[in-house]
Scaffold this active site. Sequence first.
Site, PDB file in Angstrom:
ATOM      1  N   LYS A  90      -2.257  31.136  20.137  1.00 58.12           N
ATOM      2  CA  LYS A  90      -0.935  30.547  20.328  1.00 58.12           C
ATOM      3  C   LYS A  90       0.175  31.398  19.713  1.00 58.12           C
ATOM      4  CE  LYS A  90      -2.149  25.828  21.419  1.00 58.12           C
ATOM      5  NZ  LYS A  90      -2.189  24.416  21.027  1.00 58.12           N
ATOM      6  N   ARG A  99     -10.534  23.962  18.829  1.00 56.79           N
ATOM      7  CA  ARG A  99     -10.419  24.277  20.260  1.00 56.79           C
ATOM      8  C   ARG A  99     -10.015  25.742  20.397  1.00 56.79           C
ATOM      9  NH1 ARG A  99      -6.403  24.588  23.983  1.00 56.79           N
ATOM     10  NH2 ARG A  99      -6.853  23.900  26.099  1.00 56.79           N
TER      11      ARG A  99
HETATM   12  C1  7PJ Z   1      -4.094  21.994  23.036  1.00 57.38           C
HETATM   13  C2  7PJ Z   1      -4.729  21.228  24.003  1.00 57.38           C
HETATM   14  C3  7PJ Z   1      -4.163  21.590  21.678  1.00 57.38           C
HETATM   15  C4  7PJ Z   1      -5.497  19.734  22.429  1.00 57.38           C
HETATM   16  C5  7PJ Z   1      -3.733  22.874  24.952  1.00 57.38           C
HETATM   17  C6  7PJ Z   1      -3.064  26.277  24.790  1.00 57.38           C
HETATM   18  C7  7PJ Z   1      -2.240  25.223  25.409  1.00 57.38           C
HETATM   19  N1  7PJ Z   1      -5.432  20.099  23.717  1.00 57.38           N
HETATM   20  N2  7PJ Z   1      -4.489  21.785  25.206  1.00 57.38           N
HETATM   21  N3  7PJ Z   1      -4.880  20.448  21.435  1.00 57.38           N
HETATM   22  N4  7PJ Z   1      -3.480  23.042  23.653  1.00 57.38           N
HETATM   23  N5  7PJ Z   1      -6.181  18.628  22.092  1.00 57.38           N
HETATM   24  O1  7PJ Z   1      -4.290  26.238  24.731  1.00 57.38           O
HETATM   25  O2  7PJ Z   1      -2.411  27.251  24.323  1.00 57.38           O
HETATM   26  O3  7PJ Z   1      -3.619  22.196  20.748  1.00 57.38           O
HETATM   27  S1  7PJ Z   1      -3.150  23.912  26.228  1.00 57.38           S
END
Ligand code: 7PJ
Length: 283
Positions: free
Chosen positions: A228, A262
């Site tokens: 990010k 994640r």
């Molecule tokens: C997140 C997500 C996060 C959860 C994305 C990216 C953007 N779901 N989906 N938490 N970010 N739970 O991966 O840069 O931070 S999409």
Amino acid sequence: MTSTLYPTRLPCGNRVLDLARTHIMGILNITPDSFSDGGRFAQRDAALRHAEVMVSAGATLIDVGGESTRPGARFVSPVEELERVAPVVEALSRELDVIISVDTSTPAVIRETARLGAGLINDVRSLRREGALEAAVATGLPVCLMHMRGEPTDMQDDPRYDDLVGEVSAFLQGRMGECVTAGIAREKIILDPGFGFAKTLDHNLSLFKHMGALHALGRPLLVGVSRKSMIGKVLDRPVGGRLYGGLALAAMATIQGARILRVHDVAETVDVVRMLAAVESAK
Ligand code: 7PJ
């Protein structure tokens, strides 16, 4: 790593997630416009192969997403989102021993992917889209609720907080209350501070530093910071150069008690978590 105030066994469809330790959730984007995979895994078979690699590397969850939430991303219709995600969920469910998480806000996608074998609903909008909460209740699956203000299209327009951690915490508490009222057991809820969503760099860093305060909500935390812009901004690196920064944050999140990370870089993050666990369990 902090002890838990909640039951550590979380049923996710036909599998069980053991929340006594930190798990790696591998990101599988099925979005032609996703900012870091560039649509390379658009095809079902490519997606399946990529998921297989992540599972072999130690991912216990795969997060399948068909709608990019990057600022300024194009709107994806429910039909298009379902066409992207459903074949992949169906294939993963058939082929791999892994918990399938679906990154969606769309009621039809929630319902259909649950039927096809999804084990967790991961919604960056915390089930606030019309019909999403009812759809989630109907599946009986656990849900991840994430803090965000506004929509991905406008969330980065000068976000301000008087009390960042307090407001994020109050938001998650509020969404958790709505979910419980609607019929999702508290024990099925995972919480996420929402790094990069309606937050400046300073907000992201401060929230990261103080994420431990969210343990007071009594539910496991999921942290998503992989590749990010908060890493890019601190280190002045493009998306492809954010691995080491991300691993530093993965270690810090784990030490602060996060239970799901994640990430795009599964093998590397698994090493971080295993190393920490080895030290943690030493005499
Ligand atoms: C997140 C997500 C996060 C959860 C994305 C990216 C953007 N779901 N989906 N938490 N970010 N739970 O991966 O840069 O931070 S999409």
